[in-house]
Design a protein around this motif. Structure first.
Motif, PDB file in Angstrom:
ATOM      1  N   CYS A  34      52.667  58.999  34.225  1.00  0.00           N
ATOM      2  CA  CYS A  34      53.426  58.124  33.318  1.00  0.00           C
ATOM      3  C   CYS A  34      53.689  56.779  33.988  1.00  0.00           C
ATOM      4  O   CYS A  34      53.903  56.708  35.192  1.00  0.00           O
ATOM      5  N   ARG A  35      53.721  55.731  33.184  1.00  0.00           N
ATOM      6  CA  ARG A  35      53.964  54.395  33.722  1.00  0.00           C
ATOM      7  C   ARG A  35      55.448  54.048  33.711  1.00  0.00           C
ATOM      8  O   ARG A  35      55.945  53.391  34.603  1.00  0.00           O
ATOM      9  N   ASN A  36      56.139  54.461  32.681  1.00  0.00           N
ATOM     10  CA  ASN A  36      57.573  54.162  32.558  1.00  0.00           C
ATOM     11  C   ASN A  36      58.238  55.345  31.872  1.00  0.00           C
ATOM     12  O   ASN A  36      58.593  55.278  30.693  1.00  0.00           O
ATOM     13  N   MET A  37      58.382  56.453  32.597  1.00  0.00           N
ATOM     14  CA  MET A  37      58.827  57.703  32.004  1.00  0.00           C
ATOM     15  C   MET A  37      60.206  57.564  31.369  1.00  0.00           C
ATOM     16  O   MET A  37      60.439  58.030  30.255  1.00  0.00           O
ATOM     17  N   TYR A  38      61.141  56.931  32.060  1.00  0.00           N
ATOM     18  CA  TYR A  38      62.506  56.790  31.546  1.00  0.00           C
ATOM     19  C   TYR A  38      62.515  55.916  30.294  1.00  0.00           C
ATOM     20  O   TYR A  38      63.111  56.274  29.265  1.00  0.00           O
TER      21      TYR A  38
ATOM     22  N   ASP B 245      59.985  55.036  28.224  1.00  0.00           N
ATOM     23  CA  ASP B 245      59.230  55.591  27.101  1.00  0.00           C
ATOM     24  C   ASP B 245      59.948  56.783  26.482  1.00  0.00           C
ATOM     25  O   ASP B 245      59.974  56.937  25.253  1.00  0.00           O
ATOM     26  N   ALA B 246      60.529  57.643  27.335  1.00  0.00           N
ATOM     27  CA  ALA B 246      61.260  58.803  26.798  1.00  0.00           C
ATOM     28  C   ALA B 246      62.513  58.345  26.055  1.00  0.00           C
ATOM     29  O   ALA B 246      62.877  58.926  25.017  1.00  0.00           O
ATOM     30  N   SER B 247      63.191  57.319  26.553  1.00  0.00           N
ATOM     31  CA  SER B 247      64.364  56.788  25.858  1.00  0.00           C
ATOM     32  C   SER B 247      63.981  56.238  24.489  1.00  0.00           C
ATOM     33  O   SER B 247      64.685  56.446  23.491  1.00  0.00           O
TER      34      SER B 247
ATOM     35  N   ALA C 250      52.680  57.213  20.131  1.00  0.00           N
ATOM     36  CA  ALA C 250      51.458  57.479  19.374  1.00  0.00           C
ATOM     37  C   ALA C 250      50.198  56.998  20.089  1.00  0.00           C
ATOM     38  O   ALA C 250      49.159  57.645  20.033  1.00  0.00           O
ATOM     39  N   GLY C 251      50.275  55.870  20.779  1.00  0.00           N
ATOM     40  CA  GLY C 251      49.077  55.320  21.400  1.00  0.00           C
ATOM     41  C   GLY C 251      48.817  55.786  22.819  1.00  0.00           C
ATOM     42  O   GLY C 251      47.867  55.314  23.457  1.00  0.00           O
ATOM     43  N   LEU C 252      49.622  56.711  23.330  1.00  0.00           N
ATOM     44  CA  LEU C 252      49.478  57.164  24.717  1.00  0.00           C
ATOM     45  C   LEU C 252      48.546  58.369  24.809  1.00  0.00           C
ATOM     46  O   LEU C 252      48.368  59.111  23.836  1.00  0.00           O
ATOM     47  N   PRO C 253      47.952  58.600  25.982  1.00  0.00           N
ATOM     48  CA  PRO C 253      47.101  59.789  26.148  1.00  0.00           C
ATOM     49  C   PRO C 253      47.876  61.073  25.912  1.00  0.00           C
ATOM     50  O   PRO C 253      49.110  61.126  26.091  1.00  0.00           O
TER      51      PRO C 253
ATOM     52  N   ARG D  93      48.080  63.929  27.530  1.00  0.00           N
ATOM     53  CA  ARG D  93      48.803  64.476  28.682  1.00  0.00           C
ATOM     54  C   ARG D  93      50.114  63.734  28.903  1.00  0.00           C
ATOM     55  O   ARG D  93      51.151  64.336  29.181  1.00  0.00           O
ATOM     56  N   GLU D  94      50.086  62.404  28.765  1.00  0.00           N
ATOM     57  CA  GLU D  94      51.291  61.615  28.970  1.00  0.00           C
ATOM     58  C   GLU D  94      52.315  61.881  27.873  1.00  0.00           C
ATOM     59  O   GLU D  94      53.520  61.935  28.137  1.00  0.00           O
ATOM     60  N   ARG D  95      51.847  62.074  26.648  1.00  0.00           N
ATOM     61  CA  ARG D  95      52.782  62.378  25.546  1.00  0.00           C
ATOM     62  C   ARG D  95      53.513  63.690  25.808  1.00  0.00           C
ATOM     63  O   ARG D  95      54.727  63.793  25.575  1.00  0.00           O
ATOM     64  N   ARG D  96      52.781  64.715  26.285  1.00  0.00           N
ATOM     65  CA  ARG D  96      53.424  66.001  26.570  1.00  0.00           C
ATOM     66  C   ARG D  96      54.483  65.851  27.654  1.00  0.00           C
ATOM     67  O   ARG D  96      55.585  66.400  27.554  1.00  0.00           O
ATOM     68  N   ALA D  97      54.148  65.106  28.715  1.00  0.00           N
ATOM     69  CA  ALA D  97      55.105  64.915  29.807  1.00  0.00           C
ATOM     70  C   ALA D  97      56.342  64.172  29.330  1.00  0.00           C
ATOM     71  O   ALA D  97      57.474  64.521  29.703  1.00  0.00           O
ATOM     72  N   LEU D  98      56.154  63.170  28.493  1.00  0.00           N
ATOM     73  CA  LEU D  98      57.284  62.370  28.019  1.00  0.00           C
ATOM     74  C   LEU D  98      58.175  63.170  27.072  1.00  0.00           C
ATOM     75  O   LEU D  98      59.404  63.030  27.105  1.00  0.00           O
ATOM     76  N   ARG D  99      57.586  64.014  26.245  1.00  0.00           N
ATOM     77  CA  ARG D  99      58.410  64.834  25.345  1.00  0.00           C
ATOM     78  C   ARG D  99      59.242  65.833  26.135  1.00  0.00           C
ATOM     79  O   ARG D  99      60.409  66.079  25.806  1.00  0.00           O
TER      80      ARG D  99
END
Length: 394
Positions: free
Chosen positions: A271-275, A277-279, A299-302, A304-310
């Motif tokens: 993730c590039r900006n986990m906090y 993006d998750a916020s 919506a536009g993220l890969p 794997r990154e979407r799963r991590a952020l959720r």
């Protein structure tokens, strides 16, 4: 911006990250991920090509129809351009500027890492084999005078914090990243933070070393105190070092704030900006619950990154709620009670020492709150001022 415009870029550094490139100033805080076309545009502009020439060459080489004028304006907003009338450097000065990379290059060598790992392993073995070396909370109350207890805790705490942040700063400086140590806030906590954004441009091994350096220092200090306790017996100073180090290590696992473990997880998850993006995702869900339109920021993220952020968004909500609940249910009442006792003692001191003790406690508590408020305002003040600014036409 005309096609014949030639721009001058400041000194930039790059690192390939999958199909994209991380671009930023080595001495700055702003970094951006760009695709190959953006990286190629930067190369052409740096070589002296005009905006129009860069646009035509990109179209011929890659087939991409990039608006280079808009791209250049975006680079300017990030402080990547040398523009007339602007200073040569926009970045804030680093902490301890005389500390050069050559002075701390050893912090990235594997040998010190092995020695620290050996010390930590010895400390863990001591705690397991000789349980009597582990102090309890009563060891913090080594004196009947609250002032002495408070002063010792502050002295040991700030000494360990300094070592923790210097570990981050030194390893980052060894990699050529300036770094700055400053006060900040994490929810209700006052925190000392080391800004090492430039480490994004370093390789993964260096990045992970910088993230873990502070925790390794905490664990080494704790282990050294345990080993000394096994030799000389329990001493107030050693007990304070052990308990304070363990407390500092524990807080790093509060990943719903930007702790060391948070940055480690952010890097490992890609993730590039986990906090941030998750916020944004949590705000999106809140708006959806209120039946208000809101595009999905993920919506536009890969995938794997979407799963991590959720998954992180769940930790963010639950952790923040629990932390704030603890502040209102425990920390605030305890602080108010402590201040109330100090005020009552000052109003009718039983003896001069009791009055001095109450005054010291009161001043310490108030100073801490003032530092927290200043650090919070430095970070959030501009946003608050914008929100309170009267809107035109209202």
């Amino acid at each position: 911006m005309g096609e014949a415009t030639v721009v001058r870029l400041r000194e930039l550094a790059f690192r390939q990250d999958g199909a994209q490139w991380i671009v930023g100033r080595p001495d700055g805080d702003e970094f951006v991920a760009v695709p190959y076309e953006g990286m190629r545009a930067i190369e052409l502009l740096s070589a002296g090509a005009t905006v129009g020439e860069t646009e035509r060459r990109l179209r011929a080489e890659t087939g991409a129809d990039l608006d280079v004028g808009d791209f250049v304006r975006a680079l300017g907003a990030l402080g990547f351009l040398e523009e007339p009338g602007t200073p040569a450097a926009l970045a804030r000065p680093p902490t301890f500027p005389r500390l050069r990379p050559r002075h701390v290059r050893w912090t990235l060598h594997p040998l010190p890492h092995l020695l620290v790992a050996g010390l930590i392993a010895a400390g863990i073995a001591t705690a397991v084999v000789r349980r009597e070396t582990l102090p309890g909370w009563r060891d913090l109350l080594w004196s009947e005078r609250g002032t002495l207890v408070l002063a010792s805790q502050i002295a040991v705490g700030w000494a360990l914090i300094f070592l923790h942040e210097m570990a981050h700063l030194s390893t980052a400086r060894a990699a050529g990243v300036p770094g700055r140590i400053r006060l900040g806030t994490r929810l209700q906590f006052l925190a000392v933070q080391t800004e090492v954004s430039g480490v994004w441009l370093a390789g993964r091994r260096v990045r992970l070393t910088v993230y873990l350096a502070g925790m390794a220092t905490d664990a080494a200090a704790c282990s050294a105190a345990l080993l000394l306790t096994a030799v000389v017996g329990r001493q107030p100073a050693l007990s304070l070092v052990t308990l304070t180090s363990l407390g500092m290590l524990a807080t790093q696992f509060l990943v719903f704030m930007r702790t060391d473990v948070y940055f480690l997880l952010q890097d490992l998850s890609g993730c590039r900006n986990m906090y941030g993006d998750a916020s944004a995702y949590v705000r999106h869900l809140a708006l959806r619950l209120l039946r208000r339109p809101s595009p999905d920021p993920l919506a536009g993220l890969p995938r794997r990154e979407r799963r991590a952020l959720r998954a992180y968004a769940v930790l963010l909500v639950v952790g923040t709620a629990a932390c704030l609940a603890m502040a209102f249910a425990v920390t605030a009442p305890a602080t108010l009670t402590l201040l109330g006792r100090a005020v009552r003692t000052l109003a009718a001191p039983a003896d001069p020492l009791a009055g001095l003790d109450a005054a010291a406690v009161l001043l310490t508590a108030v100073a801490f709150q003032v530092l927290w408020a200043r650090a919070w305002w430095r970070r959030h003040g501009p946003r608050v001022r914008r929100a309170l600014r009267p809107r035109r036409g209202s």
